[in-house]
Scaffold this motif. Structure first.
Motif, short mmCIF file in Angstrom:
data_model
loop_
_atom_site.label_atom_id
_atom_site.label_comp_id
_atom_site.label_asym_id
_atom_site.label_seq_id
_atom_site.Cartn_x
_atom_site.Cartn_y
_atom_site.Cartn_z
N UNK A 171 -45.30 45.77 62.25
CA UNK A 171 -46.01 44.85 61.52
C UNK A 171 -46.46 45.55 59.66
N UNK A 172 -47.13 44.47 59.74
CA UNK A 172 -48.12 45.36 58.42
C UNK A 172 -47.76 46.56 58.16
N UNK A 173 -49.11 47.05 58.70
CA UNK A 173 -49.95 48.12 59.35
C UNK A 173 -48.75 50.11 59.30
N UNK A 174 -47.60 49.15 60.39
CA UNK A 174 -46.35 50.71 61.13
C UNK A 174 -45.38 50.23 59.70
N UNK A 175 -45.13 48.40 59.06
CA UNK A 175 -44.61 49.01 57.54
C UNK A 175 -44.85 50.28 56.01
N UNK A 200 -35.76 48.10 52.47
CA UNK A 200 -35.03 47.28 53.72
C UNK A 200 -36.72 46.74 54.14
N UNK A 201 -37.26 47.23 54.25
CA UNK A 201 -38.71 47.16 54.73
C UNK A 201 -39.86 46.70 53.15
N UNK A 202 -39.42 46.97 52.42
CA UNK A 202 -40.47 46.62 51.32
C UNK A 202 -40.23 44.75 51.08
N UNK A 203 -38.75 44.93 51.42
CA UNK A 203 -38.61 43.14 51.16
C UNK A 203 -38.83 42.51 52.70
N UNK A 204 -39.24 43.83 53.89
CA UNK A 204 -40.27 43.09 54.84
C UNK A 204 -41.39 42.45 54.57
N UNK A 205 -42.63 43.77 54.39
CA UNK A 205 -43.61 43.50 53.89
C UNK A 205 -43.56 42.31 52.98
N UNK A 206 -42.95 42.43 51.56
CA UNK A 206 -42.86 40.81 50.76
C UNK A 206 -42.55 39.80 51.53
#
Length: 210
Positions: A171-175, A200-206
């Motif tokens: 989820x957003x907090x874990x990322x 990868x994580x920044x694209x997912x967060x976006x």
């Protein structure tokens, strides 16, 4: 790639330029200048290759001083520290593949972190024409490099307690916590290929916030 913020040139290079105001990089024969340049680049890059993000050292068998704008393209910038990074010695990859070709997207640009999109498989694709061109010039889509990135990503996932099978559940907090853990810290090298997982994580967060 991760964006590299260039600092001041090392004193050894400054002194050489002062003594050789019209000198070119190929003319540097002082045993201290080229290693000093590489050491300074490695500190800025937190121990990773400027292009593929594999871990490198200052040893000649591990890395070399690489001109982002090739020396043949602009000879006025051969001793310009803002044009020099440290590249790995991998044959037919990164600096060894770059040679004298133009490089439209570089690790000195902010966009290198947004115009390249990595996946957990270790693969990477460009989101613009110039990104695709740079990937091709630097040979950053080989099977061996994809496999190396995949192994490194999985190692980081296990290290942080988020194994590959749980990637879809982040989820957003874990990322955000993971991104903080993967961020560079002064005086410490980044973990191998860490910027790939950050991408990868920044694209997912976006995607979550968009």
């Amino acid at each position: 790639m991760r964006k590299i913020t260039k600092d001041e040139a090392p004193d050894e290079l400054k002194d050489w330029i002062k003594d050789h105001p019209n000198g070119r990089y190929s003319e540097i024969d002082d045993d201290e200048v080229r290693p000093a340049i590489r050491e300074a680049c490695l500190r800025e890059q937190y121990g990773l290759c400027a292009y593929c993000c594999k871990p490198i050292t200052a040893d000649n068998s591990s890395s070399h001083n690489e001109h982002v704008v090739a020396q043949r393209i602009d000879q006025s910038r051969t001793t310009d520290f803002t044009n020099i990074v440290a590249s790995c010695e991998t044959p037919n990859q990164c600096g060894k593949a770059h040679g004298h070709q133009p490089l439209p997207l570089t690790p000195l640009m902010d966009e290198c972190e947004t115009e390249l999109k990595f996946s957990y498989s270790g693969r990477v694709r460009g989101t613009t024409a110039r990104a695709d061109e740079s990937l091709d010039v630097l040979k950053l889509q080989s099977r061996s490099l994809n496999a190396a990135r995949k192994r490194a990503i999985e190692a980081l996932q296990y290290e942080f307690g988020t194994p590959p099978e749980e990637a879809a559940e982040l989820d957003e907090d874990i990322i955000k916590i993971l991104l903080a853990e993967l961020a560079p810290h002064e005086g410490y090298d980044l973990k191998p290929y860490a910027p790939v997982l950050v991408n990868i994580l920044e694209h997912e967060l976006e995607g979550m916030q968009g």
